[in-house]
Design an enzyme around this catalytic site. Sequence first.
Site, PDB file in Angstrom:
ATOM      1  N   GLY A   1       0.719  -1.270   0.048  1.00 54.14           N
ATOM      2  CA  GLY A   1      -0.192   0.093   0.280  1.00 54.14           C
ATOM      3  C   GLY A   1       0.860   1.282   0.034  1.00 54.14           C
ATOM      4  CB  SER A   2       4.227   2.279  -0.856  1.00 57.10           C
ATOM      5  OG  SER A   2       4.461   1.940  -2.285  1.00 57.10           O
TER       6      SER A   2
ATOM      7  CG  MET B   1      -1.836  -7.638  -6.452  1.00 59.96           C
ATOM      8  SD  MET B   1      -1.213  -6.709  -7.881  1.00 59.96           S
ATOM      9  CE  MET B   1      -0.398  -7.917  -8.769  1.00 59.96           C
TER      10      MET B   1
ATOM     11  CG  LEU C   1     -11.692  -5.317 -10.232  1.00 63.63           C
ATOM     12  CD1 LEU C   1     -11.493  -3.859  -9.981  1.00 63.63           C
ATOM     13  CD2 LEU C   1     -12.503  -6.124  -9.053  1.00 63.63           C
TER      14      LEU C   1
ATOM     15  CG  ASN D   1      -4.641  -0.129 -12.198  1.00 61.01           C
ATOM     16  OD1 ASN D   1      -4.424  -0.463 -10.873  1.00 61.01           O
ATOM     17  ND2 ASN D   1      -4.130  -0.788 -13.260  1.00 61.01           N
TER      18      ASN D   1
ATOM     19  CG  HIS E   1       0.161  -1.617 -15.744  1.00 57.22           C
ATOM     20  ND1 HIS E   1      -0.148  -2.886 -15.186  1.00 57.22           N
ATOM     21  CD2 HIS E   1       1.097  -1.655 -16.640  1.00 57.22           C
ATOM     22  CE1 HIS E   1       0.710  -3.929 -15.789  1.00 57.22           C
ATOM     23  NE2 HIS E   1       1.367  -3.141 -16.707  1.00 57.22           N
TER      24      HIS E   1
ATOM     25  CD  GLU F   1      -8.299  -4.558 -24.552  1.00 57.40           C
ATOM     26  OE1 GLU F   1      -7.373  -5.455 -25.055  1.00 57.40           O
ATOM     27  OE2 GLU F   1      -8.957  -3.748 -25.158  1.00 57.40           O
ATOM     28  CG  LEU F   2      -5.374  -6.586 -17.133  1.00 59.45           C
ATOM     29  CD1 LEU F   2      -5.969  -6.314 -15.770  1.00 59.45           C
ATOM     30  CD2 LEU F   2      -4.390  -7.923 -16.952  1.00 59.45           C
TER      31      LEU F   2
HETATM   32  C1  GRF Z   1       3.042  -0.678  -7.792  1.00 62.32           C
HETATM   33  O1  GRF Z   1       4.223  -0.636  -8.421  1.00 62.32           O
HETATM   34  C2  GRF Z   1       1.567  -0.630  -8.612  1.00 62.32           C
HETATM   35  O2  GRF Z   1       2.193  -0.084 -10.107  1.00 62.32           O
HETATM   36  C3  GRF Z   1       1.415  -1.865  -9.056  1.00 62.32           C
HETATM   37  O3  GRF Z   1       1.491  -2.491  -7.832  1.00 62.32           O
HETATM   38  C4  GRF Z   1       2.418  -1.879  -7.149  1.00 62.32           C
HETATM   39  C5  GRF Z   1       1.796  -1.507  -5.638  1.00 62.32           C
HETATM   40  O4  GRF Z   1       2.667  -1.344  -4.778  1.00 62.32           O
HETATM   41  N1  GRF Z   1      -0.087  -1.995  -9.620  1.00 62.32           N
HETATM   42  P1  GRF Z   1       2.272  -0.626  -3.531  1.00 62.32           P
HETATM   43  O5  GRF Z   1       1.289  -1.817  -2.932  1.00 62.32           O
HETATM   44  O6  GRF Z   1       1.285   0.447  -3.729  1.00 62.32           O
HETATM   45  O7  GRF Z   1       3.397  -0.318  -2.198  1.00 62.32           O
END
Ligand code: GRF
Length: 230
Positions: free
Chosen positions: A24-25, A106, A109, A123, A125, A159-160
């Site tokens: 969750g950073s 992760m 959906l 999102n 990515h 679409e993912l």
């Molecule tokens: C990030 O690199 C984000 O792009 C990807 O998952 C990672 C999540 O990191 N979807 P965090 O949990 O926010 O630290």
Amino acid sequence: MSPAAPRFGAQNPARLVVLISGRGSNMQALAECCEREAWPAHVAAVISNRPQAAGLAWAAQRGIATGCVDHTAFAAQSDPRAAFEAALREAIDAHAPDLVVLAGFMRILGADFVQHYAGRMLNIHPSLLPAFTGLHTHRRAIEAGCRLAGSTVHIVTPELDHGPIVAQAAVPVLPGDDEDRLAARVLRAEHVIYPRAVRAWVDGAWWLDGGRVRHAPGAADDLWHFSPRP
Ligand code: GRF
């Protein structure tokens, strides 16, 4: 189409609901920016699909509402994914979100779920989309010989990893990089652009127009970010 008038202010802050699966950073970066910069927005809740997600404990400590909808709990249902998504939607909507922010969430959906939040779910990515959708983006970028890698904030569509692009950050791929070193460099850039992209949405500085994101003049400058140094 032109930008809408700003919808949010100190009296009616935007309600952000953040979905995570782990550390969750990015969620932390967002919550800290919101507070530090006194945005007309706040993180109304952090919801995870994993009870052990470290980000949940961090949010709870800061007094942010937390929730967990454990996807493994639905395995015995006739349609586990539909049951999970129905429960997740209920958990999210209980916090009346203006914007749903996926930050390391992760689970893929389904179309109905995405449609329910059409145009109001983002999102991040970890690649320069449209390259390297899916998993192991950093390893694949190194193997492909890319000299630039990065991250993309986009609107979620069925679409993912394909929705309209809101913001991107590029970082160099350096000699000797392995997956972890590159991931750490990209993550630092994510902590810059994700809060900026959300803040710009709160301010009405970008909007969706015919399947593309349009930015108010001058508003996009800090949504395209390049970190030349490691
Ligand atoms: C990030 O690199 C984000 O792009 C990807 O998952 C990672 C999540 O990191 N979807 P965090 O949990 O926010 O630290």
